[in-house]
Design an enzyme around this catalytic site. Structure first.
Site, PDB file in Angstrom:
ATOM      1  N   GLU A 123       0.844  -1.197   0.000  1.00  0.00           N
ATOM      2  CA  GLU A 123       0.000   0.000   0.000  1.00  0.00           C
ATOM      3  C   GLU A 123       0.880   1.249   0.000  1.00  0.00           C
ATOM      4  O   GLU A 123       2.014   1.217   0.506  1.00  0.00           O
ATOM      5  CB  GLU A 123      -0.893  -0.023   1.256  1.00  0.00           C
ATOM      6  CG  GLU A 123      -1.811   1.184   1.375  1.00  0.00           C
ATOM      7  CD  GLU A 123      -2.924   0.990   2.420  1.00  0.00           C
ATOM      8  OE1 GLU A 123      -2.833   0.064   3.235  1.00  0.00           O
ATOM      9  OE2 GLU A 123      -3.885   1.783   2.383  1.00  0.00           O
ATOM     10  N   ASN A 127     -12.546  -0.810  -0.713  1.00  0.00           N
ATOM     11  CA  ASN A 127     -11.841  -1.512   0.371  1.00  0.00           C
ATOM     12  C   ASN A 127     -12.516  -1.166   1.694  1.00  0.00           C
ATOM     13  O   ASN A 127     -12.849   0.003   1.939  1.00  0.00           O
ATOM     14  CB  ASN A 127     -10.378  -1.043   0.417  1.00  0.00           C
ATOM     15  CG  ASN A 127      -9.671  -1.475   1.703  1.00  0.00           C
ATOM     16  OD1 ASN A 127      -9.383  -2.654   1.889  1.00  0.00           O
ATOM     17  ND2 ASN A 127      -9.413  -0.523   2.595  1.00  0.00           N
ATOM     18  N   GLU A 128     -12.695  -2.147   2.520  1.00  0.00           N
ATOM     19  CA  GLU A 128     -13.283  -1.934   3.852  1.00  0.00           C
ATOM     20  C   GLU A 128     -14.426  -0.916   3.771  1.00  0.00           C
ATOM     21  O   GLU A 128     -14.407   0.136   4.430  1.00  0.00           O
ATOM     22  CB  GLU A 128     -12.210  -1.507   4.867  1.00  0.00           C
ATOM     23  CG  GLU A 128     -11.204  -2.614   5.118  1.00  0.00           C
ATOM     24  CD  GLU A 128     -10.279  -2.419   6.316  1.00  0.00           C
ATOM     25  OE1 GLU A 128     -10.244  -1.318   6.883  1.00  0.00           O
ATOM     26  OE2 GLU A 128      -9.592  -3.388   6.674  1.00  0.00           O
ATOM     27  N   TYR A 177      -7.194  -8.934  11.389  1.00  0.00           N
ATOM     28  CA  TYR A 177      -5.891  -8.698  12.017  1.00  0.00           C
ATOM     29  C   TYR A 177      -5.918  -9.266  13.432  1.00  0.00           C
ATOM     30  O   TYR A 177      -6.983  -9.334  14.055  1.00  0.00           O
ATOM     31  CB  TYR A 177      -5.607  -7.192  12.096  1.00  0.00           C
ATOM     32  CG  TYR A 177      -5.270  -6.574  10.750  1.00  0.00           C
ATOM     33  CD1 TYR A 177      -3.975  -6.603  10.259  1.00  0.00           C
ATOM     34  CD2 TYR A 177      -6.248  -5.953   9.980  1.00  0.00           C
ATOM     35  CE1 TYR A 177      -3.653  -6.028   9.029  1.00  0.00           C
ATOM     36  CE2 TYR A 177      -5.941  -5.384   8.752  1.00  0.00           C
ATOM     37  CZ  TYR A 177      -4.635  -5.421   8.282  1.00  0.00           C
ATOM     38  OH  TYR A 177      -4.325  -4.858   7.070  1.00  0.00           O
ATOM     39  N   GLU A 194      -6.545  -9.112   3.675  1.00  0.00           N
ATOM     40  CA  GLU A 194      -5.660  -8.448   4.646  1.00  0.00           C
ATOM     41  C   GLU A 194      -5.643  -9.297   5.893  1.00  0.00           C
ATOM     42  O   GLU A 194      -6.704  -9.566   6.481  1.00  0.00           O
ATOM     43  CB  GLU A 194      -6.135  -7.034   4.995  1.00  0.00           C
ATOM     44  CG  GLU A 194      -5.843  -6.030   3.906  1.00  0.00           C
ATOM     45  CD  GLU A 194      -6.218  -4.595   4.276  1.00  0.00           C
ATOM     46  OE1 GLU A 194      -6.090  -4.220   5.461  1.00  0.00           O
ATOM     47  OE2 GLU A 194      -6.645  -3.865   3.369  1.00  0.00           O
ATOM     48  N   GLN A 223       1.925  -6.202   5.689  1.00  0.00           N
ATOM     49  CA  GLN A 223       2.125  -5.876   4.282  1.00  0.00           C
ATOM     50  C   GLN A 223       3.522  -6.347   3.871  1.00  0.00           C
ATOM     51  O   GLN A 223       4.235  -6.900   4.682  1.00  0.00           O
ATOM     52  CB  GLN A 223       1.941  -4.395   4.057  1.00  0.00           C
ATOM     53  CG  GLN A 223       0.537  -3.904   4.416  1.00  0.00           C
ATOM     54  CD  GLN A 223       0.230  -2.503   3.877  1.00  0.00           C
ATOM     55  OE1 GLN A 223       1.014  -1.896   3.167  1.00  0.00           O
ATOM     56  NE2 GLN A 223      -0.948  -1.985   4.259  1.00  0.00           N
TER      57      GLN A 223
END
Ligand code: AHR
Length: 519
Positions: A51, A198-199, A266, A323, A372
């Site tokens: 990113e 995204n999200e 996460y 992610e 990432q």
């Protein structure tokens, strides 16, 4: 020294097997049925995420063609070389939250004329658009990887996304195809995956799933490419333990340009967003808590898959975990918006547990992206100006390369002791097995107990093996890490175990990962 999964691999050094603890009576038994092949573990399960965030791209990978740091058309040779050695199969770009503020036209044409923007999500720093579409595809082509492009739904439009896809994939003489050629690229780029936002539940627009699904329906109607260059289209899905986004997305009759749902998960040592916990210098309580949250992820994946199995029994849709990884408190002295974090043995073990889960759900989970790739969150590589260091997570990914495109095999464990501390508990050993593309049988084992060794006895059905040969990753401390001064504190070592008295027993040191071929 880097390890290659080839015959003759033991040339790399002394075997550690000889120094490992002797087998105990109470062995963990791992049964593998080689006669019952399961789904193929798609190589893109080992995908990465880059990113425009902190030094993840700028400095970490992109230094520009005029830099003194050796580079190929602006991309650092050392970093790209290390990532190539890792067989990175796929890279997601340009975000993340950044994607919903990214306008692709600002990243094409002469770099000196590209607008400078503010990266409002990540540290408020200048974004000079030096890395745009052409530079990104140059990176993935240097890596030999596939491209996952994330479209801008938040501040973009159906038209902007449709035109970006046309710019990347058009073959004829349309104005956008000609513009791509004028900017130096004759052949269309190959776009393997394209996501609509995204999200969407958060930084992508704070939408409800019902609102997003209608946005998706409209936008996806206009996303067109030549048939031979059609990406898989991804809808932005839920977060953490949520299943509602999967439920809504898979019941709204989205027939057109809808191939998968992107779910994010996460793990934080504290289990909470505020006060996540440190990346290093932690107590054993934070070791077990982080690893047991990793294990909880399995329940979320299973719950989302159950929703898909109900609503999509033909298994048309994928569940992409685009992610995932560890997320800690910001490293003291760094820009909190840069998401800099140290990377220790705990991160390697955590990654391996994730891989086992992805393998176990290979029929739905065809793609994932660790967050990432470089310098950000659970990175493979850390850089500091001219220097580069490989993290323990890098080595975990390297160990598992034989699982890319391998055929999963059923594994059952018995006699597996619980590893417990302070009210948290999880099985000490995790295992995964597959038949590699090279025809060999591979077994991966993780011992999450940081204090006690385990011994695993392998029971093979449908195949025979006389020895296990591969690598072990462990270190002295739970938070052992590689630094620029000491880059090899956590590094794989050669490993071998032979059949003795009719049994193939594999000693596992405390807090270790072992990946072996069974020959
Ligand atoms: O990976 C960092 C950020 O985490 C991404 O930009 C966003 O999608 C997620 O919240």
């Amino acid at each position: 020294m880097r390890f290659a999964w080839k015959a003759g691999l033991l040339a790399m050094g002394a075997l550690v097997g000889a120094t490992l603890p002797a087998a105990r009576a109470a062995d963990v038994r791992v049964s593998i049925d080689a006669g019952k092949p399961g789904p193929v573990i798609h190589r893109n399960v080992y995908g990465q995420f880059a990113e425009h965030l902190g030094t993840g791209i700028y400095e970490g990978m992109w230094v520009g063609p005029d830099s003194k740091i050796p580079n190929v058309r602006g991309w650092r040779k050392d970093v790209v070389g290390a990532l190539k050695a890792l067989h990175v199969p796929l890279v997601r770009w340009p975000g993340g939250c950044f994607a919903d503020e990214y306008h692709w036209r600002e990243g094409i044409g002469p770099r000196a004329r590209r607008p400078v923007k503010v990266n409002t999500h990540w540290g408020g720093v200048a974004e000079n658009n030096a890395v745009g579409t052409h530079e990104f595809f140059d990176l993935v082509e240097q890596l030999g990887a596939e491209a996952y492009v994330n479209g801008n739904l938040g501040t973009g439009s159906a038209q902007e996304m449709a035109e970006w896809l046309e710019y990347m994939t058009a073959e004829g003489n349309s104005t956008l195809a000609q513009l791509r050629r004028k900017n130096g690229r004759d052949k269309p780029f190959k776009v393997s995956y394209f996501a609509v936002g995204n999200e969407a539940w958060g930084c992508g627009g704070n939408m409800t799933p019902e609102y997003y699904v209608n946005q998706y329906r409209q936008v996806a109607t206009f996303l067109k490419t030549p048939e031979n260059n059609r990406p898989k289209f991804i809808a932005s899905g839920g977060n953490a333990n949520d299943t509602r986004w999967t439920e809504v997305l898979s019941t709204q009759n989205l027939k057109f340009n809808f191939d998968a749902i992107g779910h994010h998960y996460y793990v934080f040592p504290s289990g909470q967003w505020e006060g996540k916990g440190p990346a290093a210098g932690f107590a054993e309580a934070q070791w077990i808590s982080l690893l047991s949250y990793t294990q909880d992820f399995e329940k979320t994946v299973a719950a989302n898959i159950a929703v898909l199995d109900k609503n999509d029994p033909q298994k048309r849709l994928g569940l992409y975990l685009d992610e995932w990884g560890s997320w800690y408190d910001p490293e003291p002295g760094t820009n909190p918006g840069f998401l800099v974090q140290r990377n220790t043995l705990r991160d390697a073990v955590l990654a391996a547990l994730h891989f086992h889960m992805f393998h176990a759900h290979a029929d739905r989970v065809h793609m994932t992206n660790i967050a990432q790739m470089v310098n950000v969150l659970q990175a493979m590589i850390h850089t500091d100006k001219t220097r580069m260091v490989l993290t323990p997570t890098y080595h975990a990914f390297a160990l598992y390369t034989p699982f890319q495109d391998a055929t999963s095999l059923p594994v059952a464990l018995s006699g597996n002791p619980e590893y417990a501390l302070g009210g948290k508990s999880m099985p000490a050993v995790s295992a995964s097995a597959a038949r590699g593309k090279d025809g060999r049988l591979y077994l991966a084992l993780v011992n999450v107990n940081p204090r006690e060794a385990q011994t695993v006895t392998v029971a093979l059905q449908g195949a025979a093996a006389k020895r296990a040969v591969g690598q072990v990753l462990s270190a002295d401390a739970m938070d052992s890490e590689n630094t620029f001064a000491k880059p090899d504190v956590v590094a794989p070592k050669a490993y071998e175990a032979q059949v003795r008295d009719g049994a193939l027993s594999l000693p596992l040191p405390p807090k270790s990962i072992v990946v072996v071929a069974l020959d």
